[in-house]
Structures are given as structure tokens and as C-alpha cells.
Design an enzyme around this catalytic site. Structure first.
Site, PDB file in Angstrom:
ATOM      1  CG  ASP A 449      -2.275   0.619   1.013  1.00 48.52           C
ATOM      2  OD1 ASP A 449      -2.399   1.555   0.066  1.00 48.52           O
ATOM      3  OD2 ASP A 449      -3.112   0.424   1.775  1.00 48.52           O
ATOM      4  CG  ASP A 517      -9.368   2.581  -0.365  1.00 51.66           C
ATOM      5  OD1 ASP A 517      -8.706   1.194  -0.577  1.00 51.66           O
ATOM      6  OD2 ASP A 517      -8.692   3.506   0.188  1.00 51.66           O
TER       7      ASP A 517
END
Length: 698
Positions: A449, A517
Site C-alpha cells: 500500500d 477503496d
């Protein structure tokens, strides 16, 4: 096939259905890019076109790789500065054509300028079977030190048509990959990122057409394989010359080259399709599967990620319980997300301290890994190696390891700074930490990430800081390359606060990506529609989660969530502790069904039958690699009283073959399915259905 005619000075790059032609005269002049033709017929095209003293040669606008000379006024590919000035006059100095190997042939064009002090090698890598060519440029300095002020990968020139429309992808966090169409008018339109990562606001890709649809019309397209600051400019001059220039962004950019030093640009891939945007996408998907993702072409495993169930409250006992439930559903990869390391109890501390928290994992990660493996699942874990919290052991020990401008406090975003991975000690720390982590147990997956844009990009001031944008990307690629080499059984997922780092540069190393997301299954249909314009479904991870619970939206059924997530690589992110036995059984049924059709979805041809937003019905179709299995996913967003669902006209079938619909055994001819359509019965808001057809007679 690449050919060169010394008499006419024409270079012709020929692929399955495309021609790309340019001429080597006083400068390299692009003549044509489009549907395949006989290049020799272009030999008589003029080499110059005078309009006025203000525009003494309008064909300079079609220069194959224009350098800034002060004499051409369109977007340049290369500009330099040195103690001897900025002028850069390049001349054709030869070429080299390779033999075809494994379906790839290369052309090198050599340019020389400034009395031999500067040389440029233009590289063309031709993938003829896919109608795709990859271009790059290498600039070498053999004279006094120079600074690259602008260095693009290529300029691509379009045929002269009355008008063009530009298709590109834009968006924001939780709304990435939104497809946008706009007319190309006189002037320049720029898509770019200045954030140090590819960025969610634009993706480095484009498609140009005159009047193309999903199924019809010519399309010229391209993608930049780069994961840092990039820029693509579409420019139309008053003389109706349209070109696309792409490469490293010249924003805050300066790259010094000493004597004997070189700089190579990222690849700019381009191609041509003559049967609409659907044809373009299928060419790109096949190319990506075969040429980009070949090193990570393992079957995409169904994963479970524990974030929504536990957030930062990770501990070995709770993770074991989740793993037990995930395994019973048929999950193949269990992934522990943020919160497993250091003093990581929120996003305010611990980032950078990559050792298992002893309270959460008294016996280290090995206990959980062994449990997960014992259930028949692989184990994966979340990391964010490029960032650090101020409240961490790493930052207290090495405050000089972050990017910062002299004399100012660096910006904290999400309570974290960005590590300067261009520094060898920082890079060594990250690599040693990752090697140690991966060797500590049977870890087969890393979710990498990056939850913030890069800021305060400095380490000492001056020109050196302005090359850090590029060097950060090179350092990242170096780390990922070493991980892939030393841990070939470990798959990497690229994630950057959602879809912030997705491009053909990082996908040389990553097996899959995280597009957003936002996991709302309805919103995801729009994200997935834009994503698949340029990127293959095999790359795209789609999760079933608890969203939109508490988000102010109507609930979606479990079936609707699964059908939306089945459009790519399937993952589960919901808190499965909350599921009733009946709901858990439904999860298991959908997972089993996906396993049966996974090969078709991930490796077949995608046909976007009805895009989201145009009506209440959205549908996609996948035709398996052999053509024997067809999967159709249909979604009804809203239904007015009395309305019925239209039939779905399928594509890519054999006219005279017969196909049996799984479940009811009814058979249809391919011609009927394509011209009359497959009947569907969807009712109410947010209904969905999955259809599987199998060819029974050829």
C-alpha cells in the site's frame, strides 16, 4: 514486420492490421498511423509546407521526435540546457532492425546532435500479433554536462480527420477510473500526475476516435508504462495536425547528465483497432496477459482480507477464527491487513516498525501462518514500506530518512511521512525487512500500500532534488524487481489509497491491483467499466464487503455483491463473523460457482454489452479462451412499473454453433443469441443474474 526503403527513406512498421510510417529526411517526419496500407504509396508526400513567415513549415508539427530548437512551436519531446546553451539540433544518423524473436521485433533509430555531443536512440518494440508498438528514447551525453529539462518517450501523430474525440480516465479517491469523452479542439489538453505516484485523478492512457462506438469505428490508443510523475498532452494545431506526446512530467523536473551518462524514458505503448472500443480493450487485455503479466500468470486466488472484521485490533486468536470461517467458504488466500506490527493500534503510530506485535502475536506470525496453511489456504500480509509514522522506532532512530525541504517542517498526511527510498541505506532497510518477513514463514502474498501522495521532495536543495521524482520510481522498481527475483512464489498487489498506482510500469511486477477503496457493488460497476477500457479483468481485484452498510445507501443483496465482484478477481472483505449460517452458506455457493467460471472471466475475451449509466440495465459478457464457455453478468439498477428487461444480444459467438444454458438446459444457436438476444428476467431495484452457456455443437 519492420521494413526500410533506402530509396524513399521510408520506415514501415506493419502489424496484424496496422501500419505506422515515417520518413528520415532533414528530420524524422511521421507520415501515417492507422489501418494497414502499402507504405510505398506515401513516398511522394511533401516534406515541407509553407504557409507564411509565421509558419514557414507546418509539417514540422509532425516531427517523429521533436527536440526544442527554438524553431518549432508545438509540444517538444526533448529539451536540454548546458553552459553552451539550450539549442538542440538532431539529425538522423542510422538505424538497426532486429530479427523477430518470440513474436517481437525491434527498430532502433539513431539521432545525433550538437556535433556528436548528444545522441538519442529511439526504440520501437513491435508486438505485431497484438497491433501494439512500444516506444522509448535513450538520451546519452558525450560532451559537457547537460540538464534534461523535458524528456518524453514519444510523439504519436494521428491521421488528418475532420474531428477527434478523446477518451480518458479521471477520478478521485473512492471514485477512480471514471470514463470521460470530450472533443479535441484546437489547443492542447494535458492529463498528468504531480504526486509522485500514477495518481487517481488521471490514469496514463488515452483513446482517440472520430465517431467510434463500443463495436464500430477506428480507435487510436496508448498507455504510458510509468509509476511516477507523468504527462500526456493531446495537441491539435490550427493546421489540423493532431498529436499525442507522453512521458515523464517536466513539472519540478531537471535531470543532470554528465559525460558518458544516459537517461532512458519509460515505454509509451500505442496501437490501433478498427472495430470500436471493445476491440481496443480486447487487444490490450490479451497483450497484458501475454506480455506484461506473463511472469505472474498464476490462477487468481479467491482471497479473504480481515480489515473490515478487525481493523487495527488484530490478534492471533481472532485471526484464527476468521481463517476457520473463510476456509469453510472455499477461500484460497487469507490476508492480514494493517495493525499486525509494531505499536500499530491506529494510523498514528508504528508505521515503519515491521516486526510482529508481541502482544497480538506472542509466538510471532508463524503460529497464524501454520494455522492458515493447515486449513489449505495460502497466507498473505499488508505492508506500506514507503511511509513512516513520526511515532515509530524507525523515525526516532532515523529522522533523516524522510523527504524534507531544508528549513521547513515536512507535511504530515495520514500521520505519516514518506521515506526517501533513493538513499541506499533506506532501500537496504526496506529490502532486508521484506526479505526477513518473507523468510519468517510461508508468506505467499504482499499487499503493498501507499496511502499518501509524495510531498516535500527534497534532501539538500538544488537541481538534485528535482531528479528525485524519477529516482524514487527507479528505486521502487529496483525493490520490486529484487523481491520478484528472490521470492518468485510471492505475489505482489499494487495499492495506493485505492487506485493511485496502477499502470503498465508497476504491473511488470504486480500480479494484481486494487482499483478503489470504494467497494459498493453498484459504484464498482462504473469503476470496473472504466478500468477495463485499458486494463484486463485478470488484474482487477473486486471484493464483497459490508458496504454500503451505514453509507446512506440502499442495501444490496449478497447475490448482487458477488455478481459485481465476479467481474474480475474475487475477494471477500466483509466481517464474516456477522454472517448467519444461511448467509455463510450463500457465500460458499457463490465462491464455488466463481471457481467454476474463473478461467473464462480472467482469461477470456470481455464484451461490454450494456454500459452502466446509459439505462437501468448493465451487462458484461466473457467468452472463454476456447470459446466453449460464455459467462454473462447482468445488473438491473432500477425498474419502473410495467417495464421489462430487454434481451441481451451477445457477442463473439459462432453463428452456427449451439449453446446450452446452464441450469435449465435450453439450447440456442449462436446466431439467435447474437441477433435476437438472450432472455433475462430481472425485477426490482438492484437485481442481478449470472448466466453460463456452454457450446454443445460446433
Amino acid at each position: 514486420m519492420i521494413s526500410h526503403d533506402p530509396a524513399t527513406r521510408l520506415f514501415h512498421i506493419r502489424t496484424a492490421s496496422m501500419s505506422y510510417v515515417f520518413r528520415a529526411g532533414d528530420y524524422l517526419q511521421n507520415l501515417y498511423w492507422g489501418k494497414a496500407l502499402a507504405a510505398e504509396d506515401l513516398a511522394d508526400l511533401p516534406e515541407a509546407s509553407f504557409h507564411s513567415s509565421f509558419d514557414y513549415d507546418t509539417l514540422l508539427e509532425r516531427e517523429e521526435y521533436g527536440c526544442w530548437t527554438g524553431r518549432s512551436y508545438s509540444e517538444p519531446c526533448l529539451a536540454i540546457a548546458s553552459e553552451r546553451g539550450r539549442h538542440l539540433a538532431m539529425r538522423f544518423a542510422g538505424h538497426e532492425i532486429s530479427e523477430e524473436r518470440e513474436g517481437i521485433q525491434t527498430l532502433k533509430i539513431f539521432l545525433s546532435g550538437n556535433e556528436g555531443a548528444i545522441s538519442v536512440t529511439l526504440g520501437y518494440e513491435v508486438h505485431a500479433a497484438y497491433d501494439i508498438v512500444s516506444r522509448s528514447a535513450t538520451v546519452t551525453n558525450q560532451g559537457v554536462p547537460v540538464t534534461l529539462e523535458n524528456v518524453n518517450s514519444a510523439a504519436l501523430h494521428l491521421p488528418e480527420l475532420s474531428h477527434y474525440s478523446l477518451r480518458y480516465l479521471t477520478g478521485k479517491w473512492a471514485g477512480e477510473f471514471q470514463m470521460t469523452d470530450m472533443p479535441v479542439e484546437t489547443g492542447a489538453f494535458t492529463m498528468q500526475s504531480k504526486r509522485g505516484i500514477t495518481g487517481p485523478h488521471f490514469n496514463p492512457c488515452f483513446a482517440l476516435s472520430e465517431a467510434a462506438t463500443e463495436r464500430e469505428g477506428e480507435v487510436w490508443f496508448g498507455l504510458l508504462a510509468y509509476s511516477g510523475n507523468w504527462k500526456i498532452t493531446v495537441e491539435k494545431t490550427i493546421f489540423n495536425n493532431v498529436k499525442v506526446v507522453g512521458g515523464v512530467n517536466d513539472f519540478d523536473f531537471a535531470y543532470p547528465l554528465g559525460q558518458g551518462e544516459s537517461f532512458t524514458t519509460p515505454a509509451f505503448l500505442f496501437g490501433y483497432a478498427e472495430a470500436g472500443f471493445g476491440s481496443m480493450s480486447r487487444k490490450l487485455h490479451r497483450f497484458e496477459r501475454d506480455r506484461v503479466l506473463a511472469a505472474s500468470a498464476k490462477p487468481r486466488r479467491i482471497l479473504y482480507n480481515s480489515w473490515e472484521a478487525t481493523a487495527f485490533s488484530v490478534d492471533v486468536r481472532e485471526q484464527k477464527k476468521l481463517a476457520d470461517k473463510a476456509a469453510k467458504m472455499g477461500v484460497e488466500l487469507f490476508v492480514v491487513d494493517d495493525g499486525w506490527f509494531g505499536e500499530r493500534h491506529s494510523d498514528k503510530a508504528g508505521l515503519g516498525d515491521w516486526h510482529a506485535n508481541r502482544e497480538k502475536f506472542p509466538n510471532g506470525l508463524g503460529e497464524l501462518i501454520a494455522h492458515v496453511n493447515g486449513l489449505g489456504m495460502d497466507f498473505g500480509i499488508w505492508v506500506e514500506p514507503e511511509a513512516v509514522n513520526p511515532d515509530s522506532e524507525l523515525y526516532r532512530k532515523h529522522p533523516d530518512w524522510i523527504y524534507r525541504f531544508d528549513g521547513s517542517e515536512p507535511l504530515q498526511l495520514r500521520n505519516q511521512y514518506v521515506l526517501n527510498i533513493t538513499k541506499p541505506p533506506v532501500r537496504r532497510y526496506i529490502l532486508e525487512m521484506l526479505h526477513s518477513l518473507l523468510r519468517s514463514g510461508n508468506i505467499r502474498f504482499l499487499k503493498w500500500d501507499m496511502n499518501r501522495s509524495i510531498s516535500d521532495l527534497g534532501e539538500g536543495g538544488g537541481t538534485k532534488d528535482r531528479r528525485l521524482w524519477v529516482e524514487h520510481v527507479h528505486a521502487l522498481y529496483e525493490i520490486w524487481s529484487e523481491l520478484r527475483r528472490d521470492h518468485p512464489d510471492v505475489e505482489l498487489e499494487t495499492c495506493a489509497g485505492g487506485g493511485g498506482r496502477i499502470d503498465l510500469g508497476i504491473l511488470r511486477y504486480a500480479a494484481q491491483c486494487w482499483p478503489s477503496d470504494n467497494t459498493d457493488p453498484f459504484d464498482r460497476l462504473f469503476i470496473q467499466h472504466g478500468f477495463t477500457q485499458f486494463y484486463a479483468p485478470q488484474i482487477m481485484m473486486c471484493w464483497v464487503t459490508d458496504t454500503p452498510s451505514g453509507a446512506g445507501k440502499a442495501n444490496r443483496s449478497i447475490a448482487y455483491k458477488f455478481h459485481s465482484a465476479m467481474c474480475g478477481g474475487l475477494g471477500i472483505g466483509a466481517d464474516i463473523n456477522r454472517l448467519s449460517p444461511e448467509e455463510a452458506a450463500e457465500y460458499k455457493r457463490h465462491i464455488l460457482q466463481y471457481k467454476e467460471i474463473r478461467e473464462t472471466i480472467l482469461h477470456g475475451d470481455l464484451f461490454r454489452l450494456r454500459p452502466p449509466g446509459e439505462s437501468g440495465l448493465t451487462a458484461v459478457e466473457y467468452v472463454g479462451p476456447s470459446g466453449d464457455e460464455i459467462v454473462v453478468l447482468a445488473f438491473l439498477h432500477a425498474q419502473q412499473y410495467g417495464d421489462s428487461c430487454p434481451r441481451l444480444k451477445l457477442q463473439g459467438l459462432s453463428e452456427n454453433a449451439r449453446y446450452e444454458l446452464a441450469g435449465d438446459g435450453k439450447r440456442y444457436h449462436g446466431s439467435t443469441l447474437m441477433h435476437y438476444g438472450l432472455p433475462i428476467e430481472l425485477k426490482g431495484d438492484f437485481d442481478s443474474a449470472l448466466f453460463v452457456l456452454r457450446r454443445t455443437e460446433r
